[in-house]
Scaffold this motif. Structure first.
Motif, PDB file in Angstrom:
ATOM      1  N   ALA A  46       0.829  -1.206   0.000  1.00 60.98           N
ATOM      2  CA  ALA A  46       0.000   0.000   0.000  1.00 60.98           C
ATOM      3  C   ALA A  46       0.864   1.258   0.000  1.00 60.98           C
ATOM      4  O   ALA A  46       0.518   2.255  -0.641  1.00 60.98           O
ATOM      5  CB  ALA A  46      -0.929  -0.014   1.213  1.00 60.98           C
ATOM      6  N   LEU A  47       1.993   1.220   0.694  1.00 60.19           N
ATOM      7  CA  LEU A  47       2.922   2.358   0.684  1.00 60.19           C
ATOM      8  C   LEU A  47       3.550   2.536  -0.691  1.00 60.19           C
ATOM      9  O   LEU A  47       3.691   3.662  -1.177  1.00 60.19           O
ATOM     10  CB  LEU A  47       4.019   2.152   1.731  1.00 60.19           C
ATOM     11  N   ARG A  48       3.934   1.431  -1.331  1.00 65.30           N
ATOM     12  CA  ARG A  48       4.567   1.512  -2.653  1.00 65.30           C
ATOM     13  C   ARG A  48       3.587   1.979  -3.709  1.00 65.30           C
ATOM     14  O   ARG A  48       3.998   2.564  -4.729  1.00 65.30           O
ATOM     15  CB  ARG A  48       5.120   0.136  -3.069  1.00 65.30           C
ATOM     16  N   ASN A  49       2.301   1.711  -3.498  1.00 65.05           N
ATOM     17  CA  ASN A  49       1.292   1.975  -4.524  1.00 65.05           C
ATOM     18  C   ASN A  49       0.111   2.741  -3.923  1.00 65.05           C
ATOM     19  O   ASN A  49      -0.949   2.153  -3.649  1.00 65.05           O
ATOM     20  CB  ASN A  49       0.815   0.647  -5.116  1.00 65.05           C
ATOM     21  N   PRO A  50       0.275   4.043  -3.711  1.00 70.20           N
ATOM     22  CA  PRO A  50      -0.788   4.830  -3.072  1.00 70.20           C
ATOM     23  C   PRO A  50      -2.087   4.857  -3.877  1.00 70.20           C
ATOM     24  O   PRO A  50      -3.144   5.154  -3.321  1.00 70.20           O
ATOM     25  CB  PRO A  50      -0.178   6.228  -2.946  1.00 70.20           C
ATOM     26  N   GLY A  51      -2.044   4.526  -5.170  1.00 71.95           N
ATOM     27  CA  GLY A  51      -3.254   4.493  -5.979  1.00 71.95           C
ATOM     28  C   GLY A  51      -4.000   3.175  -5.897  1.00 71.95           C
ATOM     29  O   GLY A  51      -5.083   3.038  -6.477  1.00 71.95           O
ATOM     30  N   ALA A  52      -3.440   2.196  -5.186  1.00 76.72           N
ATOM     31  CA  ALA A  52      -4.098   0.896  -5.041  1.00 76.72           C
ATOM     32  C   ALA A  52      -5.092   0.930  -3.886  1.00 76.72           C
ATOM     33  O   ALA A  52      -5.015   1.780  -2.995  1.00 76.72           O
ATOM     34  CB  ALA A  52      -3.054  -0.195  -4.798  1.00 76.72           C
ATOM     35  N   ARG A  53      -6.041  -0.007  -3.903  1.00 81.07           N
ATOM     36  CA  ARG A  53      -6.991  -0.183  -2.803  1.00 81.07           C
ATOM     37  C   ARG A  53      -6.741  -1.545  -2.177  1.00 81.07           C
ATOM     38  O   ARG A  53      -6.787  -2.568  -2.853  1.00 81.07           O
ATOM     39  CB  ARG A  53      -8.427  -0.105  -3.310  1.00 81.07           C
ATOM     40  N   CYS A  54      -6.460  -1.567  -0.872  1.00 83.44           N
ATOM     41  CA  CYS A  54      -6.087  -2.802  -0.191  1.00 83.44           C
ATOM     42  C   CYS A  54      -7.074  -3.107   0.930  1.00 83.44           C
ATOM     43  O   CYS A  54      -7.394  -2.223   1.740  1.00 83.44           O
ATOM     44  CB  CYS A  54      -4.680  -2.696   0.393  1.00 83.44           C
ATOM     45  N   VAL A  55      -7.535  -4.349   0.982  1.00 85.50           N
ATOM     46  CA  VAL A  55      -8.468  -4.798   2.009  1.00 85.50           C
ATOM     47  C   VAL A  55      -7.919  -6.087   2.618  1.00 85.50           C
ATOM     48  O   VAL A  55      -7.538  -7.007   1.890  1.00 85.50           O
ATOM     49  CB  VAL A  55      -9.877  -5.049   1.436  1.00 85.50           C
ATOM     50  N   GLY A  56      -7.886  -6.146   3.935  1.00 81.60           N
ATOM     51  CA  GLY A  56      -7.463  -7.351   4.634  1.00 81.60           C
ATOM     52  C   GLY A  56      -8.566  -7.854   5.543  1.00 81.60           C
ATOM     53  O   GLY A  56      -9.282  -7.062   6.159  1.00 81.60           O
ATOM     54  N   VAL A  57      -8.699  -9.174   5.635  1.00 80.02           N
ATOM     55  CA  VAL A  57      -9.723  -9.803   6.474  1.00 80.02           C
ATOM     56  C   VAL A  57      -9.049 -10.825   7.370  1.00 80.02           C
ATOM     57  O   VAL A  57      -8.232 -11.635   6.899  1.00 80.02           O
ATOM     58  CB  VAL A  57     -10.803 -10.502   5.609  1.00 80.02           C
ATOM     59  N   ASP A  58      -9.385 -10.815   8.666  1.00 79.53           N
ATOM     60  CA  ASP A  58      -8.832 -11.806   9.579  1.00 79.53           C
ATOM     61  C   ASP A  58      -9.794 -12.056  10.728  1.00 79.53           C
ATOM     62  O   ASP A  58     -10.568 -11.165  11.118  1.00 79.53           O
ATOM     63  CB  ASP A  58      -7.480 -11.355  10.135  1.00 79.53           C
ATOM     64  N   LEU A  59      -9.710 -13.254  11.285  1.00 82.00           N
ATOM     65  CA  LEU A  59     -10.569 -13.657  12.392  1.00 82.00           C
ATOM     66  C   LEU A  59     -10.151 -13.015  13.706  1.00 82.00           C
ATOM     67  O   LEU A  59     -10.977 -12.801  14.597  1.00 82.00           O
ATOM     68  CB  LEU A  59     -10.523 -15.185  12.524  1.00 82.00           C
ATOM     69  N   ARG A  80      -3.160   3.937  10.996  1.00 83.97           N
ATOM     70  CA  ARG A  80      -3.509   5.290  11.466  1.00 83.97           C
ATOM     71  C   ARG A  80      -2.250   6.081  11.782  1.00 83.97           C
ATOM     72  O   ARG A  80      -2.130   7.260  11.435  1.00 83.97           O
ATOM     73  CB  ARG A  80      -4.396   5.198  12.714  1.00 83.97           C
ATOM     74  N   LYS A  81      -1.277   5.432  12.416  1.00 79.74           N
ATOM     75  CA  LYS A  81      -0.051   6.110  12.839  1.00 79.74           C
ATOM     76  C   LYS A  81       0.729   6.667  11.655  1.00 79.74           C
ATOM     77  O   LYS A  81       1.306   7.754  11.735  1.00 79.74           O
ATOM     78  CB  LYS A  81       0.826   5.144  13.642  1.00 79.74           C
ATOM     79  N   ILE A  82       0.746   5.946  10.544  1.00 84.91           N
ATOM     80  CA  ILE A  82       1.528   6.401   9.381  1.00 84.91           C
ATOM     81  C   ILE A  82       0.653   7.066   8.326  1.00 84.91           C
ATOM     82  O   ILE A  82       1.138   7.407   7.248  1.00 84.91           O
ATOM     83  CB  ILE A  82       2.316   5.234   8.758  1.00 84.91           C
ATOM     84  N   GLY A  83      -0.631   7.248   8.637  1.00 83.22           N
ATOM     85  CA  GLY A  83      -1.522   7.938   7.707  1.00 83.22           C
ATOM     86  C   GLY A  83      -1.775   7.183   6.427  1.00 83.22           C
ATOM     87  O   GLY A  83      -1.870   7.782   5.347  1.00 83.22           O
ATOM     88  N   LEU A  84      -1.921   5.864   6.519  1.00 85.47           N
ATOM     89  CA  LEU A  84      -2.110   5.032   5.334  1.00 85.47           C
ATOM     90  C   LEU A  84      -3.604   4.961   5.022  1.00 85.47           C
ATOM     91  O   LEU A  84      -4.365   4.235   5.664  1.00 85.47           O
ATOM     92  CB  LEU A  84      -1.544   3.631   5.593  1.00 85.47           C
ATOM     93  N   GLY A  85      -4.032   5.689   4.000  1.00 85.27           N
ATOM     94  CA  GLY A  85      -5.456   5.816   3.724  1.00 85.27           C
ATOM     95  C   GLY A  85      -6.020   4.817   2.738  1.00 85.27           C
ATOM     96  O   GLY A  85      -7.238   4.781   2.525  1.00 85.27           O
ATOM     97  N   ASN A  86      -5.166   4.001   2.115  1.00 88.16           N
ATOM     98  CA  ASN A  86      -5.660   3.067   1.099  1.00 88.16           C
ATOM     99  C   ASN A  86      -5.701   1.625   1.599  1.00 88.16           C
ATOM    100  O   ASN A  86      -5.668   0.677   0.814  1.00 88.16           O
ATOM    101  CB  ASN A  86      -4.823   3.160  -0.188  1.00 88.16           C
TER     102      ASN A  86
END
Length: 533
Positions: free
Chosen positions: A68-81, A94-100
């Motif tokens: 996500a950092l390398r590709n700010p134009g990408a949309r990333c979603v993670g799912v975990d139990l 939140r700490k690094i301001g990663l909005g994608n």
């Protein structure tokens, strides 16, 4: 639903909440790598820079964060139990301001795939073999319904025959530690079983336990969480490669390739073996792959899947023409003294001790140039131009045609042998000789999430790399505000304070020692992919 008598979802959740997995990246799961491999086999994936990426079983999301950092134009979603891990990842983003990046706490059995949407790349690393059959089915269902028509999915899993011997070790650990409900105490008890087996004969080449030695020693030296989740999870269900492909096929998914291309190349295991394998399997990639698993006693696979309606376009072997759109990185040193440009045969070696011979000057020049910019990349055309311009004597069209063919053959050989890396995007990693050394800004951001002291971090190639306390400190300082002279002075102060030890044999005054130490640490940081070009 999970079958009666099986561990409940809550018990599985509890194990990961109690002992989260390490914040690791998985090199071959990087969408940049997936897209590159897909293009090699004739089914190019969607544009990576703007890709939609879904990670199933994402833990705290740290396999997604570097991408996500390398590709700010990408949309990333993670799912975990695990809610604990998801909360950890949300706080880091939140700490690094990663909005994608979006992280979701959810049970795959309860997810409605349509609500997740469509994705160009779907990653499921460390999930399939470690969940009950109902969740495996849910994983395939989500991939089938959420993978875009031109998308590619990555799934890792444990395989037989290699896992047959590891199952013996798992069974022994569970015999000794299986009744322990505290995960930390369970791992400690399992490790005592490992020590017992090693003392009982696992270290003796002639003992019946000798085949377990490699697995015993690796498990004994591994992190607590690795043992907890690799060996002691309620579910660990290896399968044969062909079984996995058949199961995927029942969900409308088809085998594309392995994410690590070199493991599909029979000559890597000997020419005699390659000839026999091609004789029995021909171009049947599934049959060939299954035979190869027996040859190398494989324990683990990282398989790429596409929708079944694309199966007809998948090539049986990599297309050399696809190399034209790739960026290559390789580190090769000449084994026998200085490089000779006289047409004589010489051997070149990677850091992993893989060797190849070369006689043509253009190939030697190409390998030297790759090594100069490593771990940064060069395109095929850049290598061709460099080698062509470096040739002494005639530079006519015939010479160029011979050179182009030789460079293409070299790049294909290095890639298939696992002696080089390739992405369809450049990796602008820096070298150690810059007058104003710069750390990679993404590495600098990731380092800000780490506690003090040693740790691991993702580099520009999506590798998990060890990070020393000194490297961690320098990464934050090398932001363009310190030139090389200032860095030498700073390193000299650390030496004087006793915070840096000198290598044996380093002589000279304090400045000379500081210069040598600076050169050494920058070389290490450059090799690890921590520096920017």
């Amino acid at each position: 639903m999970i079958q009666t008598g099986s561990p409940t979802t809550e018990s599985i959740r509890h194990r990961y909440d109690t002992m989260p997995y390490g914040n690791l990246t998985h090199t071959f799961s990087a969408p940049e790598n997936i897209a590159t491999v897909a293009s090699l086999f004739g089914v190019p994936g969607p544009e990576v820079a703007t890709a939609r990426v879904l990670d199933l079983g994402c833990a705290a999301g740290f396999n997604l964060v570097p991408f996500a950092l390398r590709n700010p134009g990408a949309r990333c979603v993670g799912v975990d139990l695990s809610g604990v891990q998801i909360a950890q990842g949300i706080e880091a983003a939140r700490k690094i301001g990663l909005g994608n990046l979006e992280l979701i706490e959810a049970d795959l059995l309860e997810i409605e795939p349509e609500k997740l949407g469509q994705f160009d790349y779907i990653i499921a690393h460390g999930l399939y073999s470690w969940v009950p059959p109902a969740v495996q089915q849910a994983m395939f269902d989500i991939i089938t319904r959420c993978l875009a028509p031109e998308g590619v999915a990555y799934v890792s899993y444990n395989v037989y025959p290699g896992w047959k011997s590891k199952e013996v070790l798992r069974d022994a650990m569970l015999l000794h530690a299986g009744n322990e409900t505290d995960v930390g105490k369970q791992v400690a008890s399992a490790r005592s079983m490992m020590e017992f087996l090693l003392r009982a004969g696992g270290g003796n080449p002639g003992h019946p336990l000798a085949p377990l030695k490699e697995h015993l020693e690796k498990a004994r030296n591994a992190a607590f969480e690795y043992v907890a989740h690799e060996y002691l999870e309620p579910f660990n269900q290896p399968c044969y490669f062909r079984e996995f492909v058949e199961r995927a096929g029942r969900h409308g998914l088809s085998f594309l390739s392995e994410a690590q291309v070199s493991m599909m190349y029979p000559p890597n295991y000997g020419e005699d073996i390659a000839g026999w394998l091609h004789g029995v399997a021909g171009e049947d990639l599934i049959k060939l792959g299954q035979y190869m698993d027996f040859v190398v006693n494989r324990t683990f696979r990282q398989t790429l899947l596409v929708h079944a309606d694309r199966a007809g376009t998948v090539l049986p072997k990599p297309d050399r023409k696809a190399l034209a759109n790739m960026h290559f990185a390789a580190r090769l040193r000449c084994v026998d003294d200085a490089v000779r440009m006289d047409g004589s045969a010489q051997q070149f070696e990677t850091p992993a001790n893989q060797r190849m011979g070369a006689t043509l000057s253009c190939l030697k020049q190409a390998m030297l140039r790759l090594s100069e910019v490593f771990p940064g990349t060069l395109t095929r055309d850049e290598l061709i131009e460099f080698a062509f311009n470096a040739q002494a004597g005639a530079k006519d069209a015939v010479v160029r045609d011979v050179l182009v063919s030789a460079i293409d053959e070299l790049l294909e050989y290095l890639l298939m042998r696992g002696m080089s890396r390739a992405w369809q995007v450049s990796v602008a990693a820096g070298t150690a000789d810059a007058q104003v050394p710069l750390s990679d800004p993404n590495v600098r951001t990731l380092a800000s999430l780490l506690p003090e002291g040693p740790g691991v971090i993702a580099n520009a190639w999506h590798d998990t790399v060890d990070l020393t306390p000194l490297e961690r400190e320098l990464i934050s300082k090398l932001d363009g505000s310190m030139d090389r002279a200032a860095l030498v002075q700073y390193i000299g102060e650390l030496i004087a304070a006793g915070k840096i030890g000198l290598r044996t044999g380093v002589a000279g005054d304090a400045k000379t020692q500081a210069q040598a130490a600076t050169r050494a640490v920058l070389n290490r940081m450059a090799y690890k992919g921590f520096l920017a070009r």
